[in-house]
Design an enzyme around this catalytic site. Structure first.
Site, mmCIF file in Angstrom:
data_model
loop_
_atom_site.group_PDB
_atom_site.id
_atom_site.type_symbol
_atom_site.label_atom_id
_atom_site.label_comp_id
_atom_site.label_asym_id
_atom_site.label_seq_id
_atom_site.Cartn_x
_atom_site.Cartn_y
_atom_site.Cartn_z
ATOM 1 N N TRP A 146 18.421 117.088 -121.653
ATOM 2 C CA TRP A 146 18.253 116.241 -120.466
ATOM 3 C C TRP A 146 18.857 117.065 -119.345
ATOM 4 O O TRP A 146 20.061 117.279 -119.281
ATOM 5 C CB TRP A 146 19.007 114.923 -120.644
ATOM 6 C CG TRP A 146 18.781 113.938 -119.544
ATOM 7 C CD1 TRP A 146 17.794 113.001 -119.472
ATOM 8 C CD2 TRP A 146 19.576 113.774 -118.352
ATOM 9 N NE1 TRP A 146 17.914 112.268 -118.319
ATOM 10 C CE2 TRP A 146 18.992 112.718 -117.607
ATOM 11 C CE3 TRP A 146 20.712 114.402 -117.837
ATOM 12 C CZ2 TRP A 146 19.509 112.281 -116.389
ATOM 13 C CZ3 TRP A 146 21.217 113.969 -116.616
ATOM 14 C CH2 TRP A 146 20.615 112.919 -115.909
ATOM 15 N N HIS A 175 19.106 84.772 -98.087
ATOM 16 C CA HIS A 175 19.994 85.579 -97.236
ATOM 17 C C HIS A 175 19.489 87.017 -97.092
ATOM 18 O O HIS A 175 20.225 87.894 -96.660
ATOM 19 C CB HIS A 175 21.412 85.566 -97.805
ATOM 20 C CG HIS A 175 22.007 84.198 -97.846
ATOM 21 N ND1 HIS A 175 22.468 83.549 -96.726
ATOM 22 C CD2 HIS A 175 22.145 83.325 -98.870
ATOM 23 C CE1 HIS A 175 22.907 82.343 -97.061
ATOM 24 N NE2 HIS A 175 22.710 82.179 -98.366
ATOM 25 N N ASN A 200 26.198 120.681 -124.668
ATOM 26 C CA ASN A 200 26.032 119.380 -124.019
ATOM 27 C C ASN A 200 27.224 119.188 -123.105
ATOM 28 O O ASN A 200 28.366 119.290 -123.555
ATOM 29 C CB ASN A 200 25.986 118.273 -125.087
ATOM 30 C CG ASN A 200 26.057 116.886 -124.470
ATOM 31 O OD1 ASN A 200 25.563 116.676 -123.369
ATOM 32 N ND2 ASN A 200 26.673 115.950 -125.162
ATOM 33 N N GLY A 201 26.965 118.925 -121.825
ATOM 34 C CA GLY A 201 28.053 118.731 -120.864
ATOM 35 C C GLY A 201 27.733 119.452 -119.572
ATOM 36 O O GLY A 201 26.576 119.831 -119.340
ATOM 37 N N GLU A 239 13.043 100.207 -115.646
ATOM 38 C CA GLU A 239 13.145 101.307 -116.619
ATOM 39 C C GLU A 239 11.832 101.550 -117.333
ATOM 40 O O GLU A 239 11.441 102.688 -117.559
ATOM 41 C CB GLU A 239 14.157 100.951 -117.723
ATOM 42 C CG GLU A 239 15.584 101.047 -117.347
ATOM 43 C CD GLU A 239 16.473 100.806 -118.567
ATOM 44 O OE1 GLU A 239 17.170 101.731 -118.970
ATOM 45 O OE2 GLU A 239 16.479 99.684 -119.107
ATOM 46 N N LYS A 270 19.287 107.982 -123.430
ATOM 47 C CA LYS A 270 19.950 106.812 -124.019
ATOM 48 C C LYS A 270 21.449 106.822 -123.755
ATOM 49 O O LYS A 270 22.041 105.790 -123.457
ATOM 50 C CB LYS A 270 19.673 106.813 -125.521
ATOM 51 C CG LYS A 270 20.337 105.688 -126.271
ATOM 52 C CD LYS A 270 19.389 104.537 -126.456
ATOM 53 C CE LYS A 270 20.052 103.339 -127.062
ATOM 54 N NZ LYS A 270 19.643 102.116 -126.360
ATOM 55 N N ARG A 306 18.828 111.286 -126.684
ATOM 56 C CA ARG A 306 19.859 111.762 -125.765
ATOM 57 C C ARG A 306 19.291 112.610 -124.633
ATOM 58 O O ARG A 306 20.013 112.990 -123.702
ATOM 59 C CB ARG A 306 20.892 112.600 -126.519
ATOM 60 C CG ARG A 306 21.574 111.853 -127.623
ATOM 61 C CD ARG A 306 22.519 112.763 -128.352
ATOM 62 N NE ARG A 306 23.657 113.109 -127.522
ATOM 63 C CZ ARG A 306 24.784 112.428 -127.488
ATOM 64 N NH1 ARG A 306 24.942 111.374 -128.241
ATOM 65 N NH2 ARG A 306 25.759 112.796 -126.705
ATOM 66 N N LYS A 342 15.298 96.059 -116.840
ATOM 67 C CA LYS A 342 14.347 96.371 -117.919
ATOM 68 C C LYS A 342 12.982 96.718 -117.330
ATOM 69 O O LYS A 342 12.347 97.682 -117.731
ATOM 70 C CB LYS A 342 14.161 95.186 -118.892
ATOM 71 C CG LYS A 342 15.262 94.927 -119.863
ATOM 72 C CD LYS A 342 15.366 95.917 -120.995
ATOM 73 C CE LYS A 342 16.318 97.035 -120.701
ATOM 74 N NZ LYS A 342 17.713 96.810 -120.957
ATOM 75 N N CYS A 399 22.675 115.865 -123.549
ATOM 76 C CA CYS A 399 21.745 116.514 -124.458
ATOM 77 C C CYS A 399 22.191 116.202 -125.868
ATOM 78 O O CYS A 399 23.275 115.684 -126.092
ATOM 79 C CB CYS A 399 21.787 118.017 -124.230
ATOM 80 S SG CYS A 399 21.538 118.462 -122.511
ATOM 81 N N GLU A 441 19.432 91.865 -115.590
ATOM 82 C CA GLU A 441 18.986 92.626 -116.760
ATOM 83 C C GLU A 441 17.451 92.662 -116.809
ATOM 84 O O GLU A 441 16.856 93.689 -117.132
ATOM 85 C CB GLU A 441 19.575 91.991 -118.034
ATOM 86 C CG GLU A 441 19.049 92.510 -119.355
ATOM 87 C CD GLU A 441 19.306 93.990 -119.629
ATOM 88 O OE1 GLU A 441 19.930 94.658 -118.793
ATOM 89 O OE2 GLU A 441 18.827 94.489 -120.669
HETATM 90 O O1 M6R Z 1 25.765 103.132 -124.352
HETATM 91 P P1 M6R Z 1 26.130 102.274 -123.192
HETATM 92 O O2 M6R Z 1 26.021 100.810 -123.496
HETATM 93 O O3 M6R Z 1 27.475 102.608 -122.620
HETATM 94 O O4 M6R Z 1 25.070 102.602 -122.085
HETATM 95 C C1 M6R Z 1 25.157 102.035 -120.809
HETATM 96 C C2 M6R Z 1 23.900 102.248 -120.018
HETATM 97 O O5 M6R Z 1 23.658 103.606 -119.849
HETATM 98 C C3 M6R Z 1 22.697 101.593 -120.699
HETATM 99 O O6 M6R Z 1 22.888 100.234 -120.901
HETATM 100 C C4 M6R Z 1 21.444 101.796 -119.832
HETATM 101 O O7 M6R Z 1 21.559 101.091 -118.640
HETATM 102 C C5 M6R Z 1 20.185 101.406 -120.606
HETATM 103 N N1 M6R Z 1 19.143 102.353 -120.323
HETATM 104 C C6 M6R Z 1 19.698 100.051 -120.261
HETATM 105 O O8 M6R Z 1 18.506 99.717 -120.886
#
Ligand code: M6R
Length: 598
Positions: free
Chosen positions: A74, A494, A100-101, A478, A593, A27, A475, A2, A471
């Protein structure tokens, strides 16, 4: 995961807090709330929804007072609901808390408090905090009561606390980020400096078990031994990038388009400050730890370092590394990659590496973040604030740092001479223009809208482009919620090939490297099973074009530099597909994020 913020000063606190939680919304964004103290009472508004949405409904600016706290959530414990939204209030309505935590022993504490007659209104772990403080706040020593309550908590917390009877902000942390912004006659305390950086660049970074008491000044004490700690105020050296979208519809698109500049800035920064790389010479082995997109940058880093420097590199998900009792010692170098520097798993992995006496380098985008504070050296990516939840420009700037670091190791290990290095840098310096060329390809939008109609997809690549395929798949998942598998192209037969059905989009990176003809055969295999082939190829490659449904061209570069270029079509495909499906591009469902819980 959060975002929390507190303010005390001469301005209307609700305005500062509202602006702050907007900047922290990346966050977490399932509910928001603000509480202030006014006229000896706590004023509170909170509800489910995004900041703007809830503000429209409740008008946070109606809250008065010069001291207050805010939260964007969150959810971990308890669904998104008004009751579960923060701030949480004590039964006597005197104390409000944002957190937060995760409080791991909340069940036990809740039972204890319920047995003593306290009433809970939410399903959260957080609510035990204001009630515990209320329980201990009998002797008119509020600071002591807070310390007593905090000592009972197990797990992770960054908390900010207000009490209607006391003109003070109190905040503390353990394993969750918290920083104090020191302005002129005003103080800010937040999970991240983006919440207040517009107002002050002077920051005190709080460490675990530290509590700050803010009145006309501030005092920091350790909650385990009550000792007063003298901390220095640090000046933020990273540019504040405004959280404005400019002419772009989404932050993600803006950040994708910023990549040429970001890569150029990162190259120039490290060439100018190349002493930053100097401490690191002879290592037997390098280990890279990271999560998500940063992990894929790490996989590419392995290729770069092993190809250029011939030192063995292992890459681990941070979350796995810590629990496997990793074999490391003081001859190893551990590189932790993280955009935010606050990812709980990566911080835990970095701690593990430090405990085992390895040298620790952080590759990070956020000045003063928790990871940078434990690293022996931080190589700062020059990406500027990344707001979109999907990481884009952070990824390419991480690649730039990893490539430059590999060249540095090659130089000091005498594997390349000055001339060879300069040749590589010259090719690297061409990347921004080449990236711009791909970004101006309007066909990518059309290709995405036309081809990504199925609920499944596959992304393929080989060698250094295999992590780019991973990646690309991440993407798309997500941003568009389409299921996507990333795989090394040759692994397809395979197992993954069973997924291929008519019109299923398959994105293949097929640039001219040593596996080019093998990939060509892989494309034929998919085509004969009805898949739609979208190939990422070098300019004027008719051979692949003839067997593909669509091609997206990328300019020619050094084989190890291709990921900088091949990832751009992947990012744009995810963006335009998500747009077409009306997805919430900058705030995808269920994500945040910064993943600050393990
Ligand atoms: O802040 P960080 O680079 O440690 O974050 C790692 C992942 O949480 C971050 O890359 C996540 O996978 C993104 N949503 C990817 O787009």
């Amino acid at each position: 995961m959060c975002g929390i913020i507190g303010y005390k000063g001469g301005k209307k606190s609700s305005a500062i807090l509202l602006e702050g939680i907007k900047n922290l919304e990346y966050r977490g964004y399932d509910s928001v709330g603000i509480a202030t103290i006014y006229d000896g009472k706590i004023e509170l508004k909170k509800d489910v929804g995004r900041v703007d949405e809830v503000n429209k409904k409740l008008n946070f600016l109606e809250l008065n007072g010069f001291i207050g706290i805010g939260h964007t959530r969150w959810s971990t414990h308890g669904k998104p609901s008004k009751e579960n939204a923060h701030p949480h209030i004590s039964n006597d309505y005197s104390i409000a808390v944002v957190h937060n935590g995760i409080i791991e022993n909340y069940n036990e504490l809740r039972k204890e408090l319920e047995n003593e007659g306290f009433k809970f209104k939410s399903e959260t772990d957080t609510e035990v905090i204001p009630l515990l403080i209320e329980k201990y706040n009998k002797k008119n020593d509020f600071e002591k009561a807070v310390i007593k309550a905090l000592r009972r908590l197990e797990g992770s917390f960054a908390v900010i606390i207000i009490n209607k009877d006391i003109d003070k902000l109190i905040a503390a942390r353990r394993f969750s980020p918290l920083m104090l912004g020191v302005g002129k006659d005003e103080f800010f305390i937040a999970s991240d400096s983006t919440a207040f950086i517009k107002h002050t660049n002077d920051i005190v970074f709080m460490e675990d078990d530290e509590m700050v008491i803010i009145d006309d000044g501030f005092k920091i004490v350790n909650i385990t031994d009550n000792k007063i700690i003298d901390k220095k105020i640090e000046h933020n050296r990273i540019n504040y990038y405004s959280a404005e979208k400019g002419n772009y519809r989404h932050f993600m698109l803006k950040e994708i388009h910023e990549q040429p500049r970001v890569v150029e800035n990162t190259i120039n920064y490290f060439i100018k400050n190349n002493s930053l790389l100097h401490n690191y010479k002879n290592f037997n082995r390098i280990l890279i730890v990271a999560c998500g997109t940063s992990y894929y940058a790490g996989l590419i880093g392995k290729f770069l370092i092993e190809s250029i420097v011939r030192i063995p590199v292992e890459v681990d998900y941070s979350s796995e590394f810590r629990y496997k009792d990793p074999i490391i010692n003081n001859t190893d170098l551990v590189i932790a990659i993280s955009q935010s520097g606050e990812t709980a798993d990566t911080i835990a992995a970095a701690k593990e590496a430090k405990n085992k006496k390895a040298k620790l380098i952080a590759i990070c985008n956020v000045f003063g973040s928790s990871l940078t504070r434990m690293a022996d050296t931080t190589l700062y990516t020059q990406a500027g604030t990344e707001i979109g939840v999907a990481s884009t420009k952070a990824f390419t700037s991480q690649l730039a740092v990893l490539y430059l670091f590999s060249l540095h190791l090659a130089k000091i290990n005498k594997l390349m001479n000055e001339k060879e290095i300069n040749k590589k840098i010259k090719l690297m310096k061409k990347l921004p223009l080449q990236m711009k060329k791909i970004l101006s390809n309007n066909k990518i939008k059309e290709i995405s809208e036309k081809n990504f109609l199925s609920n499944n997809s596959v992304f393929l690549g080989r060698g250094v482009n295999y992590p780019v395929a991973l990646e690309g798949a991440l993407k798309l998942k997500e941003i568009s919620y389409i299921h996507a598998e990333g795989s090394p192209a040759a692994e397809l037969k395979h197992g993954h090939i069973a997924l291929i059905e008519k019109d299923m989009p398959v994105v293949v990176i097929a640039v001219k490297d040593k596996t080019y003809y093998k990939i060509k055969s892989n494309i034929e295999e998919i085509k004969s099973r009805g898949g739609k082939i979208i190939s990422i190829v070098n300019e004027e490659d008719e051979e692949i074009e003839n067997i593909s449904d669509e091609v997206i061209e990328v300019p020619e570069t050094d084989l190890l530099l291709y990921p900088f270029l091949t990832v751009i079509p992947m990012q744009l495909i995810a963006y335009y597909t998500g747009l077409c499906r009306n997805c919430d591009i900058d705030k995808p469902r269920n994500l945040a994020k910064s993943v600050t819980v393990e």
